[in-house]
Design an enzyme around this catalytic site. Structure first.
Site, PDB file in Angstrom:
ATOM      1  CD  GLU A  22      -2.515  23.549  71.629  1.00 21.14           C
ATOM      2  OE1 GLU A  22      -3.370  24.143  72.521  1.00 21.14           O
ATOM      3  OE2 GLU A  22      -2.322  23.697  70.334  1.00 21.14           O
ATOM      4  CD  GLU A  37      -4.466  21.648  67.707  1.00 18.41           C
ATOM      5  OE1 GLU A  37      -4.517  22.877  67.768  1.00 18.41           O
ATOM      6  OE2 GLU A  37      -4.851  20.835  68.779  1.00 18.41           O
TER       7      GLU A  37
END
Length: 429
Positions: free
Chosen positions: A215, A316
């Site tokens: 991320e 995710e």
């Protein structure tokens, strides 16, 4: 009859051919023929307050607010000091995830675990308070357990020096400085070590992906420099090491197809996989959606993956329809759903009550159905391409983010292909 010289020459050529390794492009793990169905081992080797709040509650000074509670692993270690932090973390690492968890993961039909680990497990900045040098042994043990139960592993570098996104799950909240020179150099050292180790033959039967960085916050960082990092990692893996491990690159919160012109098969690259993360709870607009609106978004996400140049996995996602989970947004910040969210200049407004949000015994049948619908829609949408990895395997207190509790509650399908609400995306793709 062939002369002895010709026979010898033929024998030599055969021996040489047999000794030559297969081309790399023929040996790497083939995601095209494999649907990833996995869980993240969140909150284990990288702390997250919302996953294991008990580790952080010990710092509480009053019952009215979260003053004095560390809000990430950096400050957790800083508050405790090296010796006490090491003792507490060793206890956590040795008990939060055990071999029994890998058996359970396998028994519920999953085939993959993604294991987050921070740079500080391998190398520290001069002023870092983190505990270092111990996590790697736990990671290696986890890989052994995964192998024993027929599971594949992604090794995920989840935190970079100075933080790549300012999230507490990067180890250091509220700053984004990993592209500064000193931080950048340390991270590349760590990345090179991780790529080299986990691309060795002794690991690649089980480790089928090394994720460069979790991320990175694309809207804030220098994306050209991030692309350079991805290119550098690929070049190091393929050209310097001459190895065939899969390189996983996160989408940096960019739109689908953003990396379609980088490290592609047409450019001579292979074995690159893009990791997408999909949540619908981190803005007032998202937590205010109806269940039908949530599912519509999911179906569009699935459709978008069909045109991407690379393999892609949703590495995710969760069942969460609210952000009510304690500390999900960070220690001391509150929830958007009930209007208690306050961070810097950002505030929120009341959409609904968070009371009973994690206690399924208080849920209506309609609410249970909505969660089951949402989970099933995501399973279907994310398997259009190469699969999914749920966040996360287990938590102490929350339901929406806990795979085990969701399975036990009948909200997460068992078997994974069971559907109470089939074909929810049939009109989209």
């Amino acid at each position: 009859m062939l002369s002895m010289q010709v026979v010898s020459l033929i024998s030599l050529l055969v021996s040489v051919c047999l000794a030559q390794p297969l081309p790399l492009s023929k040996r790497y793990f083939e995601y095209e023929n494999y649907k990833v169905r996995g869980v993240n081992l969140g909150g284990w080797l990288v702390l997250e307050p919302f996953i294991t709040p008990s580790l952080f509650e010990t710092f509480r000074t009053n019952e009215y607010n979260d003053d004095g509670i560390p809000y990430d692993e950096y400050h957790y270690c800083q508050y405790l000091g090296e010796d006490l932090a090491r003792d507490r973390l060793k206890q956590h690492w040795s008990t939060w995830i055990t071999e029994a968890d890998f058996e359970d993961i396998s028994n519920t039909g999953l085939n993959t675990v993604r294991i987050p680990i921070g740079y500080w497990a391998f190398e520290l900045l001069d002023d870092d308070p983190y505990v270092s040098g111990l996590q790697e042994a736990y990671l290696d043990q986890a890989i052994e357990w995964a192998r024993s139960y027929g599971l594949k592993v992604w090794v995920d570098l989840h935190g970079a020096p100075g933080s790549q996104n300012g999230f507490d799950n990067s180890g250091l909240r509220d700053q984004v400085e990993f592209q500064q020179d000193g931080n950048w150099d340390v991270f590349k050292n760590v990345l090179a070590y991780v790529i080299e180790k986990y691309s060795r033959d002794e690991f690649t039967d089980t480790v089928v992906g090394v994720e460069v960085l979790n991320e990175p916050l694309g809207p804030v960082i220098d994306m050209d420099k991030l692309k350079e990092l991805y290119n550098w990692a690929y070049d190091y893996l393929r050209n310097d090491l001459q190895r065939d491990q899969i390189l996983v690159i996160h989408d940096a919160f960019q739109k689908a197809n953003y990396f379609d012109d980088q490290l592609t098969v047409e450019q001579g690259a292979f074995g690159v996989l893009v990791d997408h993360h999909h949540y619908q709870v981190f803005s007032p607009e998202e937590v205010g959606r109806t269940i039908d609106e949530h599912i519509s978004v999911v179906c569009e996400q699935g459709k978008e993956t069909l045109t991407e140049a690379h393999w892609n996995v949703v590495g995710e996602w969760s069942a969460a329809l609210t952000d009510c989970t304690k500390w999900l947004n960070g220690v001391g910040i509150g929830a958007r759903y009930d209007g208690s969210f306050v961070k810097n200049q950002d505030t929120s407004y009341w959409i609904g009550s968070c009371e009973g949000s994690q206690d399924i015994s208080t849920w209506t049948s309609d609410k249970k159905d909505n969660y089951r619908k949402y989970i099933e829609a995501q399973l279907d949408a994310y398997e259009i391409r190469n699969g999914w990895i749920y966040w996360c395997y287990k938590t102490e207190d929350t339901l929406e983010w806990d795979y085990r509790k969701l399975v036990q509650s009948g909200l997460f399908p068992q078997p994974l292909t069971n559907r109470q609400f089939p074909n929810q995306c049939s009109s989209t793709y």
